[in-house]
Design an enzyme around this catalytic site. Sequence first.
Site, mmCIF file in Angstrom:
data_model
loop_
_atom_site.group_PDB
_atom_site.id
_atom_site.type_symbol
_atom_site.label_atom_id
_atom_site.label_comp_id
_atom_site.label_asym_id
_atom_site.label_seq_id
_atom_site.Cartn_x
_atom_site.Cartn_y
_atom_site.Cartn_z
ATOM 1 C CE1 TYR A 20 -23.753 38.094 -53.326
ATOM 2 C CE2 TYR A 20 -24.673 36.238 -52.107
ATOM 3 C CZ TYR A 20 -23.790 36.734 -53.044
ATOM 4 O OH TYR A 20 -22.950 35.877 -53.705
ATOM 5 C CD GLU A 73 -22.133 37.106 -56.574
ATOM 6 O OE1 GLU A 73 -21.525 36.954 -55.507
ATOM 7 O OE2 GLU A 73 -21.771 37.930 -57.431
#
Length: 362
Positions: free
Chosen positions: A95, A183
């Site tokens: 992530y 993201e």
Amino acid sequence: MKLHEYEAKRIFNENGIPIPKGIVTKTKLEDIEGPVVIKAQVLVGGRGKAGGILFADTLNEANSKIESLIGKEVKGEHVESLLIEEKIKILKEYYVGVVVDRNEKNNVVIFSTEGGVDIEEIARTSPEKIIKYPVEAGSEFLPYNARNMLKKAGLSSEEIPKVADIICKVYSAFKKMDGVLAEVNPLVITSEGKILAADAVLNVDDDAYFKHSYMEFEEFKKQEKSEFAYVELDGDIAVIGNGAGLTLASMDVVKEFGGNPACFLDIGGGATREIVKSALLKATARNSVKGAFINILGGITRCDEVSKGIVDVLKEKPELKFAVRMMGTNEKEGREILTKNNVSYENSMEDAAKALTKIINN
Ligand code: GDP
Ligand code: MN
């Protein structure tokens, strides 16, 4: 404003981040090269779990899944287009995120080895697996900052430079685009050892639109088309005003008298008869909406124009209940038009809201 995955990926790619090969489509395909991922382009997270990410090995399978997804809803969002990508063989999912922290007045870079799934869930269950690095306004995010984060996360010395390079590129894309959130989840290490952004999120600051060509993005085009600010809510009384403050106050008054707003709709300044009509039709389009509270403070907005718009709507939808409060420019003319057409109005917003909630709640 949120960008679609394919738009965010294009920007990341322009900033040197590798992405899977893919195309955007609204229809069936003629050909595929090997297994594909079919991804609904909707502006919500967690599409995978909600059935918005499908896999196919053959052209037939891909086309039947494309048909099953187009026009459907994923988490309440209508699927208009799909991103079809080569299916990648995933070895690891990381992530990477960058977010504006308004309280601390800085940006925060976030990394976790637990990518792919819900990052919020990881933050709850194993917060130690989330590495954060605050970047003060005006400071740079440098490669050694990224490498330090990855050391803390326990990555191997072989992986650290490759992943650090991507994190720096995500940060620089975020800065360049005036992002509020970026993201890559998951950032994938493939079984061949390649690194790819398999998913991408980029939300940009609307107030920076003058610095960019946001016009190329889908959401921005949609916003431009609308002459008014509209937020859908789940009550039964449409609340319409001119100016955001007045409209918010109108919602409070409706609530105060036991009503439930069905929407917030600010017609803005200087709305014409046509704009008032289209605003009212939009605000009352759903069957659950029984009436509308219209609160106008005439300035550049003329009360007579508003009244004409209201009357136009009543001709099309006589079953609607209206409560009107208007004052200011051309108030007298506006009231005359309403009276002639049997639409009542009140002198204060409290009286108007009270009258309407009484009719609707009975
Ligand atoms: P999200 O659910 O909206 O975040 O959508 P993602 O694009 O992140 O996809 C959800 C999950 O599907 C990912 O975390 C992956 O595990 C999986 N996925 C997405 N693309 C691929 C792919 O090309 N190959 C494989 N094997 N899995 C994928
Ligand atoms: Mn994702």
